[in-house]
Design a protein around this motif. Sequence first.
Motif, PDB file in Angstrom:
ATOM      1  N   TRP A  56       2.721  -5.343  16.986  1.00  0.00           N
ATOM      2  CA  TRP A  56       3.462  -6.536  16.556  1.00  0.00           C
ATOM      3  C   TRP A  56       4.879  -6.119  16.145  1.00  0.00           C
ATOM      4  N   VAL A  74       0.950  -3.407  11.793  1.00  0.00           N
ATOM      5  CA  VAL A  74       0.240  -3.432  13.080  1.00  0.00           C
ATOM      6  C   VAL A  74       1.221  -2.982  14.165  1.00  0.00           C
ATOM      7  N   ALA A  75       0.815  -1.942  14.897  1.00  0.00           N
ATOM      8  CA  ALA A  75       1.770  -1.248  15.777  1.00  0.00           C
ATOM      9  C   ALA A  75       2.264  -2.104  16.944  1.00  0.00           C
ATOM     10  N   ARG A  80       6.236  -8.254   3.810  1.00  0.00           N
ATOM     11  CA  ARG A  80       4.940  -8.877   4.104  1.00  0.00           C
ATOM     12  C   ARG A  80       4.238  -9.310   2.815  1.00  0.00           C
ATOM     13  N   PHE A  97       1.169   0.517   6.710  1.00  0.00           N
ATOM     14  CA  PHE A  97       0.079  -0.087   7.484  1.00  0.00           C
ATOM     15  C   PHE A  97       0.521  -1.344   8.236  1.00  0.00           C
ATOM     16  N   PHE A 102       0.836  -1.197   0.000  1.00  0.00           N
ATOM     17  CA  PHE A 102       0.000   0.000   0.000  1.00  0.00           C
ATOM     18  C   PHE A 102       0.878   1.257   0.000  1.00  0.00           C
ATOM     19  N   GLN A 103       0.198   2.376  -0.235  1.00  0.00           N
ATOM     20  CA  GLN A 103       0.885   3.666  -0.236  1.00  0.00           C
ATOM     21  C   GLN A 103       1.552   3.914   1.130  1.00  0.00           C
ATOM     22  N   GLU A 104       0.861   3.531   2.197  1.00  0.00           N
ATOM     23  CA  GLU A 104       1.408   3.569   3.563  1.00  0.00           C
ATOM     24  C   GLU A 104       1.719   2.135   3.963  1.00  0.00           C
TER      25      GLU A 104
END
Lengths: 217, 384
Positions: free
Chosen positions: A100, A97-98, A150, A95, A91-93
């Motif tokens: 983990w 999971v904070a 990922r 993203f 994705f553009q960001e």
Amino acid sequence: MSEPIVQARDLWLEYGGARSVRALRGLTLAVEAGTFVGIMGPSGSGKSSLLYALAGLRRPTRGSVAFQGAAWPERIAHGSDRRRSSLGFVFQEPFLVAHWTVGENIAVQQTKPNAARIQALAASLGIERLLDEVPDRLSAGERQRASIARALVNDPMLVLADEPTSCLDTDSGRNAMSVLAAARRKAALVVCSHDARMLSGADIRYRLEDGTLSRDD
Amino acid sequence: MRLRNPLRPWVFLARRPGRALPTAFVIASVTLLLVVVITPGNTFRSTLDANLAALDVFTVVSPARRAGFEPALRDLLDRNRFAERWVPVKALWVRYPAIIGEGSCPLLLARPEEARAVLDRLGMKLVAGRHASGPEPVLVLHEDVARARGIGIGSRVGTLVDPDDIIPGSFEVVGLVRGPARVAVGIVGAGVLASMLHGRLPTYALIYPRPGLKEKSDAYLHAARDGTAPAFQIIDAAYARTRAERALKNLPLLVRFLSIATACIVSLVVMLLTLLSFQSRLPQFAILLAIGQRRGRLLRSVTLELSMLAVGSWLLGASVALAGLAVYDVVALQPRGILIHVWDPGAIAASATIPVFVILAGLAVLWRGMAHVDPVSIIQQRLP
């Protein structure tokens, strides 16, 4: 000629009700294995919508999308093992999971976490020493590399990347593109970007304007 | 690299404890409240059991329509080959303050030579003073009852001391006993006044069964009563408990109402908290769905999270409640002679409706929320 990994036929995508917006207008596209397809276009031209439709995250208003010859499941919110194992999305960001670690953010995509595969992939992306860190401690470039890892960890057939360099400076962006192109192995790669410089390595380039796709030679 | 499946339910709870704290606090505190409210209800049953415990050792027979035992009835009791012997006593009640209202333990007035035997047979141990003997009316009392009434060795009880008392005359407390049965045993004494006051009291027979033959002895008495024998009443443990159960039969209604009403209210609060927690984690779920995680897998993970949180908080609340009740028992109830079972399976079971309701309500919120997630909309909202 080999069977396309993903194929869109007469693809129309509209949002909204009475005042609907046509994001894609009868677009046709076939991406074969191992091909790097670059799609350029200004903001709002429908690049993200095209990738979401190819990934099965948006249902076409008209036309069809086939991934490895089969349509995506109807219920998008149900998720899909096929999407997880055969398709990587950057994705553009990033993203991530904070709460983990980077390693866990990558491992979540595997049915059985494979440490050796993750470490090898992380090493190829230059983030092997960050696997036990949480995303908040990483730079924007490192986070984007983690999100690339990922997307690639299952050796997918198709990798879709939506403005993967938008949060990076030019050098970091080029670097991210080169690692993405190198680490994808034999996967087909479709990258959307408004920056033509990021798509210099593409085998085929398209221009997307007002939801219509044209070859950019 | 420590590589574990991050969707294991305790990962979020362990790494974001602050986010789970409000839910845990609500469940634990309401569980605590419910256990603390319901448990003291068992004081009625505990007190009743202690007051009736003597009937597990012997059975009482009373002539139904006469003050004394006529020869035919005496003969019937003598023929009970499952009984060791029977002892005539006068019976009264010693009233004492309970948690609500008053409890009553039996006061058995026996011949001096029988008074101690009754206590020995009941397994009671003298802990202060002496056994009942001598020409004066005296009694030996269970220490809990003495504590509850605020009396001790040398105190006097009876209508001559307190007109509101139901014990005729005046008895001096000469001994305190400890044991399973709340009971008082006394002797009438040899005085004229005592004979006059107690002579007309109804007489009962304590039937001492042979070891291990109480059921058969009771069966003999029931068969004799139901036949052609003179009318008499049998007061055994089953009879007394049936009467007592009738008095307490509506208590479970209150307990059930309390537990279900509380569980419903807590569930609504936790539903709201779960919804807020779900909303705050929506971007995480949207991304995971977008990259191909299955809704069922995410739902299972968050449901297990909520289940662990609910059960853990319930255990915490129940443990704190039990500890609090144990302290309260020692500090406040025991000094007043009030019996309570701190470990009350009924109260714990009633409080267990809380985690069950919470999990079901939370599951409904999570299931509905997850079914309506549109990953792309959420991702696009998060983009700069």
